[in-house]
Design a protein around this motif. Sequence first.
Motif, short mmCIF file in Angstrom:
data_model
loop_
_atom_site.label_atom_id
_atom_site.label_comp_id
_atom_site.label_asym_id
_atom_site.label_seq_id
_atom_site.Cartn_x
_atom_site.Cartn_y
_atom_site.Cartn_z
N ALA A 1 0.82 -1.22 0.00
CA ALA A 1 0.00 0.00 0.00
C ALA A 1 0.86 1.27 0.00
O ALA A 1 0.48 2.26 -0.61
N HIS A 2 2.00 1.23 0.66
CA HIS A 2 2.88 2.41 0.68
C HIS A 2 3.40 2.73 -0.72
O HIS A 2 3.47 3.89 -1.11
N VAL A 3 3.75 1.69 -1.45
CA VAL A 3 4.34 1.87 -2.79
C VAL A 3 3.27 2.25 -3.81
O VAL A 3 3.48 3.10 -4.66
N PHE A 4 2.10 1.62 -3.71
CA PHE A 4 1.08 1.80 -4.75
C PHE A 4 0.04 2.87 -4.44
O PHE A 4 -0.51 3.46 -5.36
N PHE A 5 -0.27 3.11 -3.17
CA PHE A 5 -1.38 4.00 -2.85
C PHE A 5 -1.00 5.25 -2.06
O PHE A 5 -1.78 6.18 -1.96
N ASP A 6 0.19 5.26 -1.48
CA ASP A 6 0.58 6.39 -0.64
C ASP A 6 2.02 6.80 -0.96
O ASP A 6 2.77 7.20 -0.08
N TRP A 7 2.40 6.66 -2.24
CA TRP A 7 3.78 6.86 -2.63
C TRP A 7 4.31 8.25 -2.30
O TRP A 7 5.45 8.40 -1.86
N GLN A 8 3.53 9.30 -2.50
CA GLN A 8 4.03 10.66 -2.26
C GLN A 8 4.57 10.81 -0.85
O GLN A 8 5.63 11.41 -0.64
N LYS A 9 3.88 10.27 0.11
CA LYS A 9 4.31 10.34 1.51
C LYS A 9 5.65 9.62 1.70
O LYS A 9 6.56 10.15 2.33
N TYR A 10 5.78 8.44 1.13
CA TYR A 10 6.99 7.66 1.34
C TYR A 10 8.14 8.13 0.46
O TYR A 10 9.31 8.01 0.84
N GLU A 11 7.83 8.71 -0.68
CA GLU A 11 8.86 9.34 -1.49
C GLU A 11 9.47 10.50 -0.70
O GLU A 11 10.70 10.66 -0.66
N ALA A 12 8.64 11.30 -0.06
CA ALA A 12 9.13 12.42 0.75
C ALA A 12 10.00 11.90 1.90
O ALA A 12 11.05 12.48 2.21
N LEU A 13 9.58 10.81 2.52
CA LEU A 13 10.36 10.21 3.60
C LEU A 13 11.74 9.79 3.08
O LEU A 13 12.78 10.12 3.69
N LEU A 14 11.78 9.09 1.95
CA LEU A 14 13.05 8.65 1.38
C LEU A 14 13.92 9.83 0.97
O LEU A 14 15.13 9.83 1.18
N ARG A 15 13.30 10.85 0.39
CA ARG A 15 14.06 12.05 0.02
C ARG A 15 14.70 12.69 1.26
O ARG A 15 15.82 13.19 1.21
N GLY A 16 13.99 12.67 2.37
CA GLY A 16 14.53 13.19 3.62
C GLY A 16 15.74 12.40 4.08
O GLY A 16 16.75 12.98 4.52
N TYR A 17 15.68 11.07 3.97
CA TYR A 17 16.83 10.24 4.32
C TYR A 17 18.02 10.57 3.43
O TYR A 17 19.16 10.67 3.91
N ILE A 18 17.76 10.74 2.14
CA ILE A 18 18.83 11.04 1.19
C ILE A 18 19.40 12.43 1.48
O ILE A 18 20.62 12.62 1.49
N LYS A 19 18.53 13.38 1.74
CA LYS A 19 18.99 14.74 2.04
C LYS A 19 19.90 14.75 3.26
O LYS A 19 20.89 15.49 3.31
N ARG A 20 19.58 13.91 4.25
CA ARG A 20 20.41 13.81 5.46
C ARG A 20 21.59 12.86 5.26
O ARG A 20 22.33 12.60 6.20
N ARG A 21 21.73 12.35 4.05
CA ARG A 21 22.85 11.49 3.65
C ARG A 21 22.93 10.19 4.46
O ARG A 21 24.02 9.64 4.66
N LEU A 22 21.78 9.71 4.90
CA LEU A 22 21.78 8.45 5.65
C LEU A 22 22.19 7.26 4.79
O LEU A 22 22.63 6.25 5.32
N HIS A 23 22.09 7.40 3.49
CA HIS A 23 22.49 6.33 2.59
C HIS A 23 24.00 6.28 2.38
O HIS A 23 24.52 5.35 1.79
N LYS A 24 24.71 7.29 2.88
CA LYS A 24 26.16 7.39 2.72
C LYS A 24 26.91 7.06 4.01
O LYS A 24 28.13 7.10 4.05
N ARG A 25 26.18 6.76 5.07
CA ARG A 25 26.85 6.48 6.35
C ARG A 25 27.70 5.23 6.25
O ARG A 25 27.30 4.25 5.62
N PRO A 26 28.84 5.25 6.90
CA PRO A 26 29.67 4.03 6.90
C PRO A 26 29.01 2.94 7.74
O PRO A 26 28.33 3.24 8.74
N VAL A 27 29.20 1.73 7.33
CA VAL A 27 28.67 0.59 8.08
C VAL A 27 29.84 -0.21 8.65
O VAL A 27 30.96 -0.14 8.15
N ARG A 28 29.55 -0.95 9.70
CA ARG A 28 30.58 -1.73 10.36
C ARG A 28 30.44 -3.21 10.00
O ARG A 28 29.34 -3.74 9.97
N ALA A 29 31.54 -3.83 9.74
CA ALA A 29 31.56 -5.27 9.51
C ALA A 29 31.77 -5.94 10.87
O ALA A 29 32.44 -5.40 11.74
N TRP A 30 31.22 -7.11 11.02
CA TRP A 30 31.42 -7.86 12.29
C TRP A 30 32.42 -8.94 12.07
O TRP A 30 32.62 -9.53 11.12
#
Length: 124
Positions: free
Chosen positions: A95-124
């Motif tokens: 439903a998020h992808v098909f019926f409420d996309w604008q809301k979740y697109e804005a959420l994802l854009r916010g993550y990208i704007k805050r560069r959360l997709h560029k954060r370093p990750v730790r290996a275990w």
Amino acid sequence: MSKKKARKIGVPGSRSDSGSESALAFRLRKLKLEFEQQVWIRDVGRVDILVGQSLVIELDSWQHHQADRKAYHRDRERDAVLIARGYTVVRLAYAHVFFDWQKYEALLRGYIKRRLHKRPVRAW
């Protein structure tokens, strides 16, 4: 589904496990985001979509978890491991992808704007 609607949301990709994943991949491409589908992460397994190096998007259906409560708990365990390693995890439903996309697109854009997709990750 009509051909016109299929063109609008995108046809299933060979890397997609579901129609929701195909539609989300199509929408992410329209946003010009770099991502990979069905990425193997050690100690977690395969994730649906990895944007950049650290934004994980998982697509779940209600039926998936309703039919298998163990899967529900296993997904929460996977999320905990991912978060501990520095990933940001977003779970979306059909439903998020098909019926409420604008809301979740804005959420994802916010993550990208805050560069959360560029954060370093730790290996275990």
